[in-house]
Design a protein around this motif. Sequence first.
Motif, PDB file in Angstrom:
ATOM      1  N   THR A 196      10.255   8.973   7.787  1.00 11.88           N
ATOM      2  CA  THR A 196       8.882   9.420   7.522  1.00 11.88           C
ATOM      3  C   THR A 196       8.044   8.244   7.042  1.00 11.88           C
ATOM      4  OG1 THR A 196       9.843  11.494   6.774  1.00 11.88           O
ATOM      5  CG2 THR A 196       7.520  11.153   6.260  1.00 11.88           C
ATOM      6  N   VAL A 197       8.658   7.378   6.227  1.00 14.94           N
ATOM      7  CA  VAL A 197       7.917   6.221   5.696  1.00 14.94           C
ATOM      8  C   VAL A 197       7.502   5.297   6.848  1.00 14.94           C
ATOM      9  CG1 VAL A 197       8.107   4.130   4.283  1.00 14.94           C
ATOM     10  CG2 VAL A 197       9.030   6.298   3.425  1.00 14.94           C
ATOM     11  N   GLY A 198       8.430   5.037   7.752  1.00 18.11           N
ATOM     12  CA  GLY A 198       8.106   4.213   8.925  1.00 18.11           C
ATOM     13  C   GLY A 198       7.940   2.747   8.599  1.00 18.11           C
ATOM     14  N   GLN A 199       6.822   2.393   7.982  1.00 15.02           N
ATOM     15  CA  GLN A 199       6.517   0.977   7.794  1.00 15.02           C
ATOM     16  C   GLN A 199       6.264   0.641   6.338  1.00 15.02           C
ATOM     17  OE1 GLN A 199       3.175  -0.043  10.299  1.00 15.02           O
ATOM     18  NE2 GLN A 199       4.620  -1.007  11.707  1.00 15.02           N
ATOM     19  N   LEU A 200       6.660  -0.572   5.970  1.00  6.36           N
ATOM     20  CA  LEU A 200       6.313  -1.111   4.655  1.00  6.36           C
ATOM     21  C   LEU A 200       5.478  -2.357   4.914  1.00  6.36           C
ATOM     22  CD1 LEU A 200       9.786  -0.927   2.836  1.00  6.36           C
ATOM     23  CD2 LEU A 200       7.946   0.754   2.815  1.00  6.36           C
ATOM     24  N   SER A 201       4.347  -2.487   4.217  1.00  6.94           N
ATOM     25  CA  SER A 201       3.545  -3.693   4.435  1.00  6.94           C
ATOM     26  C   SER A 201       3.162  -4.347   3.112  1.00  6.94           C
ATOM     27  CB  SER A 201       2.313  -3.363   5.280  1.00  6.94           C
ATOM     28  OG  SER A 201       1.585  -2.323   4.670  1.00  6.94           O
ATOM     29  N   PHE A 202       2.757  -5.605   3.197  1.00  5.74           N
ATOM     30  CA  PHE A 202       2.514  -6.424   2.001  1.00  5.74           C
ATOM     31  C   PHE A 202       1.288  -7.307   2.211  1.00  5.74           C
ATOM     32  CE2 PHE A 202       6.937  -5.474   2.667  1.00  5.74           C
ATOM     33  CZ  PHE A 202       7.255  -4.840   1.483  1.00  5.74           C
TER      34      PHE A 202
ATOM     35  N   PRO B 273       0.789  -1.245   0.000  1.00  5.44           N
ATOM     36  CA  PRO B 273       0.000   0.000   0.000  1.00  5.44           C
ATOM     37  C   PRO B 273       0.815   1.286   0.000  1.00  5.44           C
ATOM     38  CG  PRO B 273      -0.882  -1.560   1.600  1.00  5.44           C
ATOM     39  CD  PRO B 273       0.414  -2.133   1.113  1.00  5.44           C
ATOM     40  N   GLN B 274       2.059   1.276   0.482  1.00  2.42           N
ATOM     41  CA  GLN B 274       2.810   2.543   0.606  1.00  2.42           C
ATOM     42  C   GLN B 274       3.439   3.006  -0.708  1.00  2.42           C
ATOM     43  OE1 GLN B 274       3.384  -0.190   2.578  1.00  2.42           O
ATOM     44  NE2 GLN B 274       2.504   0.450   4.535  1.00  2.42           N
ATOM     45  N   SER B 275       3.511   2.155  -1.731  1.00  2.03           N
ATOM     46  CA  SER B 275       4.168   2.502  -3.011  1.00  2.03           C
ATOM     47  C   SER B 275       5.568   3.085  -2.815  1.00  2.03           C
ATOM     48  CB  SER B 275       3.340   3.505  -3.831  1.00  2.03           C
ATOM     49  OG  SER B 275       2.071   3.011  -4.117  1.00  2.03           O
ATOM     50  N   VAL B 276       6.342   2.453  -1.952  1.00  6.50           N
ATOM     51  CA  VAL B 276       7.732   2.886  -1.752  1.00  6.50           C
ATOM     52  C   VAL B 276       8.667   1.924  -2.486  1.00  6.50           C
ATOM     53  CG1 VAL B 276       9.557   3.064  -0.007  1.00  6.50           C
ATOM     54  CG2 VAL B 276       7.350   4.159   0.364  1.00  6.50           C
ATOM     55  N   ILE B 277       8.360   0.621  -2.360  1.00  6.92           N
ATOM     56  CA  ILE B 277       9.036  -0.378  -3.203  1.00  6.92           C
ATOM     57  C   ILE B 277       8.264  -0.376  -4.513  1.00  6.92           C
ATOM     58  CG2 ILE B 277       9.416  -2.855  -3.534  1.00  6.92           C
ATOM     59  CD1 ILE B 277       9.824  -3.094  -0.550  1.00  6.92           C
TER      60      ILE B 277
END
Length: 395
Positions: free
Chosen positions: A300-306, A251-255
């Motif tokens: 700022t990103v903090g968490q990455l989830s999948f 959901p974060q669209s960082v990867i």
Amino acid sequence: MQKMVILGATGSIGASTLSVIAKNPESFSAYALVANTNVDKMLSLCLTHKPEVAHMVDAKAATELKQRLPATLNVEVTTGEDQLFDLVSSANVDTVMAAIVGAAGLLPTLAAVKAGKRVLLANKESLVMSGRLFIDAMQASGAQVLPVDSEHNAIFQALPDSVQQNIGFCELESAGISHILLTGSGGPFLNSPLDSLSSMTPAQACKHPNWSMGQKISVDSASMMNKGLEYIEARWLFNAKREQLKVVIHPQSVIHSMVQYKDGSVIAQLGNPDMRTPIAHCMSFPERIRSGVEPLDFFTVGQLSFLEPDFNRFPCLSLAIEACAQGQEATTVLNAANEISVAAFLQNKLKFTDISKINEACLNYVPVTSLGSIDDIIALDNQSRRYALEMVAKA
Ligand code: NAD
Ligand code: MG
């Protein structure tokens, strides 16, 4: 100095491309800008970026642009299909940014590929429609195609050099790759109650949580048809088999996507969700240039989830994966049906949940013939559009 043609200059990718060019004027110039009908936007782009050629697909728009451009600016205004093909094939041009939206992008993009240009591919629909023919044309002309779509660009960056040099024909397995992990945010309706989807409006569908994009791709992101089209795009670019391609919701669209190797390594490309990064990467590959994108701040990103994709919520994604397995005929039918159903949804003629129903009906009812040429593809595309329009009229 790379001289560039920007197909779809008045759109969202067009704007990001022009901004990267403006940041790196010593290495790139906007030789020609191409758009459909938007004269106001094209006029303002001409005043700012001073291209040598401005091409309007719509003839009336070209006439109006000619009248409104100050004579001192010295911009040649053109229109007409042949003129567009000549423009992308011109000896004055090194690089073509293919960023027209939808099937309209197919022929000009293919003309650039056939002319052996360096082609920066944002128009995923052209690959979805013409798959094998596109890849074969690339090989015949020696054109270098670089993926702009953020996921495919991320995958490209995470691949070994031997695969990067062999787009369309690479052997993932012998390069030590077990999976391509295509990430997607899940769009604005990832967590909406399922029974609310049928009443979602175009404004709600276009409100992407992370990316700012054109309307069509925004609706495709809400239905995850975009991930489906990207799945098909990845199949062709990376010569991937079904079992080598997985969709992962992030959901974060960082990867922006990942490549998993047989030794257990996973290589990912990360960054803020801003198309100027993949655009700059393609423009300068194999070098790196400034894109204007803020560096990623992990604190700022903090968490990455999948999450695993829920095909019940996103029926368009499973339609695309199935169509991809069936072959190029099915993906052409699906792409055309989707353009019609999305346009009808944007005009408030369909409910959001009707998009997948019409797409599925077209896949079931449009008789497919095998596609040996671009003319066959366009005929099948038209047939699917007609059927989808009939379904829209009945909805
Ligand atoms: P957009 O709607 O913002 O812009 C579309 C552009 O295409 C405009 O310049 C318009 O003039 C042109 N166009 C439309 N119809 C045309 C026609 N018949 N002939 C010639 N030109 C025509 O779209 P966008 O969001 O910039 O997307 C462009 C392409 O890039 C799409 O294929 C999309 O899937 C792909 N893409 C976009 C993003 C993004 O962040 N916006 C990301 C990845 C891929
Ligand atoms: Mg994408």
